[in-house]
Design a protein around this motif. Structure first.
Motif, PDB file in Angstrom:
ATOM      1  N   PRO A  86       0.812  -1.226   0.000  1.00  0.00           N
ATOM      2  CA  PRO A  86       0.000   0.000   0.000  1.00  0.00           C
ATOM      3  C   PRO A  86       0.844   1.275   0.000  1.00  0.00           C
ATOM      4  N   GLU A  87       1.939   1.288   0.774  1.00  0.00           N
ATOM      5  CA  GLU A  87       2.804   2.468   0.800  1.00  0.00           C
ATOM      6  C   GLU A  87       3.448   2.711  -0.563  1.00  0.00           C
ATOM      7  N   SER A  88       3.706   1.633  -1.300  1.00  0.00           N
ATOM      8  CA  SER A  88       4.312   1.805  -2.618  1.00  0.00           C
ATOM      9  C   SER A  88       3.354   2.483  -3.589  1.00  0.00           C
ATOM     10  N   TRP A  89       2.052   2.347  -3.353  1.00  0.00           N
ATOM     11  CA  TRP A  89       1.079   3.049  -4.194  1.00  0.00           C
ATOM     12  C   TRP A  89       0.970   4.512  -3.776  1.00  0.00           C
ATOM     13  N   SER A  90       1.038   4.786  -2.477  1.00  0.00           N
ATOM     14  CA  SER A  90       0.872   6.163  -2.006  1.00  0.00           C
ATOM     15  C   SER A  90       2.124   7.004  -2.221  1.00  0.00           C
ATOM     16  N   ASP A  91       3.304   6.372  -2.167  1.00  0.00           N
ATOM     17  CA  ASP A  91       4.556   7.112  -2.367  1.00  0.00           C
ATOM     18  C   ASP A  91       5.547   6.228  -3.124  1.00  0.00           C
ATOM     19  N   PRO A  92       5.302   6.006  -4.412  1.00  0.00           N
ATOM     20  CA  PRO A  92       6.149   5.064  -5.166  1.00  0.00           C
ATOM     21  C   PRO A  92       7.601   5.505  -5.267  1.00  0.00           C
ATOM     22  N   LEU A  93       7.850   6.805  -5.375  1.00  0.00           N
ATOM     23  CA  LEU A  93       9.231   7.264  -5.501  1.00  0.00           C
ATOM     24  C   LEU A  93      10.027   7.000  -4.232  1.00  0.00           C
ATOM     25  N   LEU A  94       9.400   7.180  -3.084  1.00  0.00           N
ATOM     26  CA  LEU A  94      10.085   6.915  -1.817  1.00  0.00           C
ATOM     27  C   LEU A  94      10.447   5.437  -1.706  1.00  0.00           C
ATOM     28  N   VAL A  95       9.522   4.567  -2.095  1.00  0.00           N
ATOM     29  CA  VAL A  95       9.777   3.124  -2.016  1.00  0.00           C
ATOM     30  C   VAL A  95      10.879   2.723  -2.995  1.00  0.00           C
ATOM     31  N   LEU A  96      10.853   3.275  -4.200  1.00  0.00           N
ATOM     32  CA  LEU A  96      11.898   2.962  -5.173  1.00  0.00           C
ATOM     33  C   LEU A  96      13.256   3.483  -4.704  1.00  0.00           C
ATOM     34  N   GLU A  97      13.277   4.698  -4.188  1.00  0.00           N
ATOM     35  CA  GLU A  97      14.529   5.265  -3.696  1.00  0.00           C
ATOM     36  C   GLU A  97      15.079   4.447  -2.544  1.00  0.00           C
ATOM     37  N   THR A  98      14.208   4.100  -1.597  1.00  0.00           N
ATOM     38  CA  THR A  98      14.649   3.380  -0.404  1.00  0.00           C
ATOM     39  C   THR A  98      15.141   1.978  -0.748  1.00  0.00           C
ATOM     40  N   ASN A  99      14.445   1.299  -1.631  1.00  0.00           N
ATOM     41  CA  ASN A  99      14.788  -0.092  -1.920  1.00  0.00           C
ATOM     42  C   ASN A  99      15.874  -0.257  -2.967  1.00  0.00           C
ATOM     43  N   VAL A 100      16.014   0.706  -3.856  1.00  0.00           N
ATOM     44  CA  VAL A 100      16.982   0.562  -4.949  1.00  0.00           C
ATOM     45  C   VAL A 100      18.249   1.369  -4.686  1.00  0.00           C
ATOM     46  N   MET A 101      18.096   2.659  -4.416  1.00  0.00           N
ATOM     47  CA  MET A 101      19.278   3.496  -4.247  1.00  0.00           C
ATOM     48  C   MET A 101      20.066   3.122  -3.000  1.00  0.00           C
ATOM     49  N   ALA A 102      19.375   2.727  -1.933  1.00  0.00           N
ATOM     50  CA  ALA A 102      20.096   2.334  -0.717  1.00  0.00           C
ATOM     51  C   ALA A 102      21.001   1.132  -0.981  1.00  0.00           C
ATOM     52  N   VAL A 103      20.520   0.179  -1.776  1.00  0.00           N
ATOM     53  CA  VAL A 103      21.340  -0.977  -2.132  1.00  0.00           C
ATOM     54  C   VAL A 103      22.558  -0.534  -2.947  1.00  0.00           C
ATOM     55  N   LEU A 104      22.343   0.350  -3.889  1.00  0.00           N
ATOM     56  CA  LEU A 104      23.456   0.830  -4.710  1.00  0.00           C
ATOM     57  C   LEU A 104      24.494   1.573  -3.874  1.00  0.00           C
ATOM     58  N   TYR A 105      24.042   2.433  -2.973  1.00  0.00           N
ATOM     59  CA  TYR A 105      24.980   3.158  -2.122  1.00  0.00           C
ATOM     60  C   TYR A 105      25.769   2.188  -1.243  1.00  0.00           C
ATOM     61  N   LEU A 106      25.085   1.177  -0.713  1.00  0.00           N
ATOM     62  CA  LEU A 106      25.754   0.205   0.156  1.00  0.00           C
ATOM     63  C   LEU A 106      26.778  -0.607  -0.629  1.00  0.00           C
ATOM     64  N   LEU A 107      26.368  -1.152  -1.762  1.00  0.00           N
ATOM     65  CA  LEU A 107      27.281  -1.983  -2.543  1.00  0.00           C
ATOM     66  C   LEU A 107      28.455  -1.178  -3.084  1.00  0.00           C
ATOM     67  N   ASP A 108      28.203   0.064  -3.488  1.00  0.00           N
ATOM     68  CA  ASP A 108      29.288   0.879  -3.994  1.00  0.00           C
ATOM     69  C   ASP A 108      30.294   1.187  -2.880  1.00  0.00           C
ATOM     70  N   ALA A 109      29.791   1.463  -1.672  1.00  0.00           N
ATOM     71  CA  ALA A 109      30.696   1.714  -0.549  1.00  0.00           C
ATOM     72  C   ALA A 109      31.490   0.461  -0.199  1.00  0.00           C
ATOM     73  N   LEU A 110      30.879  -0.708  -0.350  1.00  0.00           N
ATOM     74  CA  LEU A 110      31.550  -1.961  -0.021  1.00  0.00           C
ATOM     75  C   LEU A 110      32.637  -2.335  -1.028  1.00  0.00           C
ATOM     76  N   ARG A 111      32.741  -1.595  -2.121  1.00  0.00           N
ATOM     77  CA  ARG A 111      33.845  -1.852  -3.054  1.00  0.00           C
ATOM     78  C   ARG A 111      35.192  -1.605  -2.388  1.00  0.00           C
ATOM     79  N   SER A 112      35.189  -0.813  -1.326  1.00  0.00           N
ATOM     80  CA  SER A 112      36.441  -0.562  -0.594  1.00  0.00           C
ATOM     81  C   SER A 112      36.826  -1.738   0.294  1.00  0.00           C
ATOM     82  N   CYS A 113      35.921  -2.731   0.415  1.00  0.00           N
ATOM     83  CA  CYS A 113      36.191  -3.952   1.196  1.00  0.00           C
ATOM     84  C   CYS A 113      36.032  -5.141   0.252  1.00  0.00           C
ATOM     85  N   PRO A 114      36.982  -5.363  -0.628  1.00  0.00           N
ATOM     86  CA  PRO A 114      36.809  -6.365  -1.699  1.00  0.00           C
ATOM     87  C   PRO A 114      36.577  -7.786  -1.197  1.00  0.00           C
TER      88      PRO A 114
END
Length: 313
Positions: A86-114
């Motif tokens: 239901p929250e994804s219908w009311s605020d789809p951009l927030l859900v996409l940002e939280t679920n997609v960009m957070a993963v990208l930021y985490l994985l990109d930061a983890l490149r420093s720990c190969p």
């Protein structure tokens, strides 16, 4: 896996204050790991001694980089995210940002720990595109989890990181869950303590789902962190479909109160989460569910009774 492989290892857990996160912190701490619990807000939950708590907005790239530079984890378990359709219908951009960009930021930061190994916990509600047909996801949440999986596997391919994906079924157990078992348990306790007479509404008795105790799921995530094959998507399921009728009947045997339940809607078939071919991936690593279904329900009920007692005491 007996957990000895985790002793002294630095394990970073995002979404640590959530339902699964609390169980994950307790498990890895008991296994002797050096646990960093990542939360969005301080004071939401107390993890006890021996757990380092870091407040971090996972949608802030600089905060995430600082977190990884400071912790330098051996293992990362990503549980954080929005999981409400239901929250994804009311605020789809927030859900996409939280679920997609957070993963990208985490994985990109983890490149420093190969050498770090990462498990991204996705969802069996993800959208699976059909070749040759235009995208038609059922809801924005489904789209967000599909994109989360795609970028995770792409980062592994592009940068050689060790990334495993887990897709849990319906997780149950003590704690702040909004799943059907916990909701029904709260209704049972309300009937016990308040004499509630309004019926709890459920869909067809024969509707079935795969339910797995959250503690078994956490053991599965630990197994994947240590033994999983990078680039593989692992279903995390019990392998047994159970009906809503079975859930209701079992919980009602655990109380002497009169608990009204109303059945609405037609029954549907199983959700297919327990297919043996899917289950074999984790079984080959030595994992299997250990906690009986009735014990999970009893633990949920006991936890709700305790929490309700505290709130009314």
């Amino acid at each position: 896996m007996d957990g000895a492989e985790l002793t002294g290892k630095k394990v970073l857990i995002t979404g640590a204050s959530g339902f699964t996160g609390r169980h994950a912190v307790a498990y890895f701490r008991a296994a002797g790991a050096v646990v960093t619990a990542v939360v969005r807000r301080v004071g939401v939950h107390s993890f006890g001694d021996g757990v380092a708590v870091h407040v971090c907005d996972l949608n802030d790239k600089q905060q995430v980089r600082h977190l990884i530079d400071e912790v330098k984890p051996d293992y990362a378990l990503h549980l954080a995210g929005k999981n409400s359709v239901p929250e994804s219908w009311s605020d789809p951009l927030l859900v996409l940002e939280t679920n997609v960009m957070a993963v990208l930021y985490l994985l990109d930061a983890l490149r420093s720990c190969p050498a770090a190994r990462t498990v991204i916990v996705g969802s069996r509600l993800k959208y699976t595109p059909e070749p040759g047909r235009p995208p038609h996801p059922p809801h924005p949440y489904s789209l967000s989890k599909a994109l989360e999986e795609m970028v995770s596997l792409s980062w592994m391919s592009l940068f050689g990181q060790q990334i495993m994906l887990a897709e849990p079924g319906n997780l149950i157990g003590a704690g702040p869950s909004t799943g059907i078992c916990s909701l029904l348990a709260r209704h049972v306790v309300a009937c016990e303590q308040e004499g509630k007479t309004e019926p709890f509404r459920l869909s067809g008795r024969d509707n079935t789902r795969d339910f797995l105790d959250v503690r078994d799921a956490v053991r599965a995530y630990a197994t994947l962190l240590v033994q999983g094959t990078s680039g593989t998507v692992y279903p995390v399921v019990s392998g047994k479909e159970r009906s809503l009728g079975e859930i209701a009947d079992t919980l009602l045997t655990m109380t002497e109160a009169k608990v009204p339940v109303r059945w609405d809607g037609a029954s549907s078939g199983p959700d297919g989460a327990g297919e043996q071919e899917e289950m074999s991936l984790l079984r080959k690593l030595g994992w299997q569910p250990l906690i009986p279904f009735a014990q999970s329900l009893q633990d949920i009920l006991s936890d709700v009774r305790t929490q309700q007692g505290r709130s009314t005491g």
